[in-house]
Design an enzyme around this catalytic site. Sequence first.
Site, mmCIF file in Angstrom:
data_model
loop_
_atom_site.group_PDB
_atom_site.id
_atom_site.type_symbol
_atom_site.label_atom_id
_atom_site.label_comp_id
_atom_site.label_asym_id
_atom_site.label_seq_id
_atom_site.Cartn_x
_atom_site.Cartn_y
_atom_site.Cartn_z
ATOM 1 N N MET A 1 0.826 -1.207 0.043
ATOM 2 C CA MET A 1 0.060 0.135 -0.084
ATOM 3 C C MET A 1 0.972 1.210 -0.159
ATOM 4 O O MET A 1 1.906 1.273 0.449
ATOM 5 C CB MET A 1 -0.925 0.017 1.137
ATOM 6 C CG MET A 1 -2.201 -1.018 0.877
ATOM 7 S SD MET A 1 -2.998 -1.183 2.498
ATOM 8 C CE MET A 1 -2.056 -2.343 3.494
ATOM 9 N N LEU B 1 2.255 -0.371 -4.877
ATOM 10 C CA LEU B 1 2.290 -1.482 -3.730
ATOM 11 C C LEU B 1 3.381 -2.504 -4.387
ATOM 12 O O LEU B 1 4.486 -2.983 -3.804
ATOM 13 C CB LEU B 1 1.233 -2.142 -3.548
ATOM 14 C CG LEU B 1 1.244 -3.818 -3.083
ATOM 15 C CD1 LEU B 1 1.948 -3.666 -1.684
ATOM 16 C CD2 LEU B 1 -0.104 -4.244 -3.272
ATOM 17 N N TRP C 1 4.757 -4.894 6.211
ATOM 18 C CA TRP C 1 6.071 -5.112 5.649
ATOM 19 C C TRP C 1 6.098 -5.451 4.311
ATOM 20 O O TRP C 1 5.730 -6.643 3.962
ATOM 21 C CB TRP C 1 6.909 -6.121 6.739
ATOM 22 C CG TRP C 1 8.256 -6.495 6.336
ATOM 23 C CD1 TRP C 1 8.986 -5.998 5.208
ATOM 24 C CD2 TRP C 1 9.256 -7.358 7.060
ATOM 25 N NE1 TRP C 1 10.199 -6.768 5.372
ATOM 26 C CE2 TRP C 1 10.240 -7.527 6.572
ATOM 27 C CE3 TRP C 1 8.973 -8.124 8.340
ATOM 28 C CZ2 TRP C 1 11.111 -8.393 7.049
ATOM 29 C CZ3 TRP C 1 10.010 -9.133 8.730
ATOM 30 C CH2 TRP C 1 11.187 -8.954 8.171
ATOM 31 N N GLU C 2 6.561 -4.709 3.427
ATOM 32 C CA GLU C 2 6.477 -5.088 1.984
ATOM 33 C C GLU C 2 7.877 -4.959 1.457
ATOM 34 O O GLU C 2 8.516 -4.093 0.964
ATOM 35 C CB GLU C 2 5.694 -3.962 1.434
ATOM 36 C CG GLU C 2 4.307 -3.708 1.789
ATOM 37 C CD GLU C 2 3.389 -3.138 1.059
ATOM 38 O OE1 GLU C 2 3.813 -2.671 -0.332
ATOM 39 O OE2 GLU C 2 2.540 -2.395 1.441
ATOM 40 N N PHE C 3 8.495 -6.178 1.381
ATOM 41 C CA PHE C 3 8.099 -7.548 2.015
ATOM 42 C C PHE C 3 9.092 -8.200 2.309
ATOM 43 O O PHE C 3 10.375 -8.012 2.198
ATOM 44 C CB PHE C 3 7.290 -8.260 0.665
ATOM 45 C CG PHE C 3 6.222 -7.690 -0.132
ATOM 46 C CD1 PHE C 3 5.084 -8.148 0.621
ATOM 47 C CD2 PHE C 3 6.137 -6.976 -1.153
ATOM 48 C CE1 PHE C 3 3.818 -7.614 0.057
ATOM 49 C CE2 PHE C 3 5.076 -6.465 -1.727
ATOM 50 C CZ PHE C 3 3.806 -6.615 -1.076
#
Length: 395
Positions: free
Chosen positions: A1, A9, A159-161
């Site tokens: 996001m 994203l 947490w990406e990613f």
Amino acid sequence: MATKNFIPLCILLIYQTVAESSNLQPSNPSDWSPSISSIPYPSSLHGIQAAYWPSFNEISPSSIDTKYFTHILYAFLLPEIGTYKLDITPIDQTKISEFVDALRTRNPPVKTLLSIGGGGSDPAVFSNMASTKHTREIFINSTVEVARKFGFDGVDLDWEFPANDQDMSNLALLFKEWSIALHNEAKINRRSRLLLTAAVYYASKFTVYGGLRSYPARAINKYMDWVSPMCFDYHGSWENFTGVNAALYDPKSNISTNYGIRSWIQAGVPPEKLVMGLPLYGRTWKLKDPNVNGIGAPAVGVGPGDGSSGTMDYYQILDFNNGTRATVVFDRLSVSYYSYVGDSWIGYDDVRSIQKKIRFARTWGLRGYFFWALGKDKDWTLSIQASNTWRHQWP
């Protein structure tokens, strides 16, 4: 996001390989949805109806219509580099106070969660934080302290990613220690336990932003209240062809919500632990040839809207379509909309596709759904449709 600059994203989502759990991709369209009787966990009528409120957008917390939601998430805070305590700037402190104060007395009531991370955050900071028991403890204690100080009902990790198997292993430890800390804190202080949730990739295992790895399903089952697969950003301006932002089905690839949700369930996460993500925005392209304008049409860049990311909020899309008399198409196969006029092309969701996606979530017995993000809807149109469809008793 997204973060304050609306960073996408995923930049490389299209490269999700068909080889990953290809047995989840149905060869027959009739296999795409189960019968109600085949679902082991019947969906709750009420469930989770959530949305993220980005602190950088223009909609004030006091204007949020809580009739359509059960949970609102504040987006985002970040851990400090090096200390791993949450960094609360003076602006953050003002925004958080405004958010919580506006929502704590609303009728109907909603629960509020503090979300940490976001699409623009540095994944290395989370990786380093999760790598040792000491740094995890510092981070966990800070989240509890901040959540209690401002009156949140829970905490959410975005947490990406996690980039590899080690990150995923450490994520499992983080979930475990976080859950234990929340239970202990609630018991000691004789308070209701803070909720613990996380936004996750749309599929349970993936290769983008690193090698092939899988989320820790056992830890999620045991320690999380729920996780929220981000079922959007499937295609975007990083590709040279048009695509659906949040396809429910795609018989040609694994890039679909149907595939993602099924992968989570097959990995061992029960449907009641899953809250499905829905976008309140679309993605745009500039067509190479205005006369070739279907899904998969050649494109030469971003279309209308945000010039850097090729995005348009739902209310902007409706205004654009009406103002330009664009052709609007509902694609039955992907359960999505797209519109085009001249060399402009937009892929998005509208009332009909949102209704069908909510029914999909109900059929699979999911815990609920969430929207990214408040401030992007048009007079609560999609929020109303989702809420009414979720609550409606249907066979």
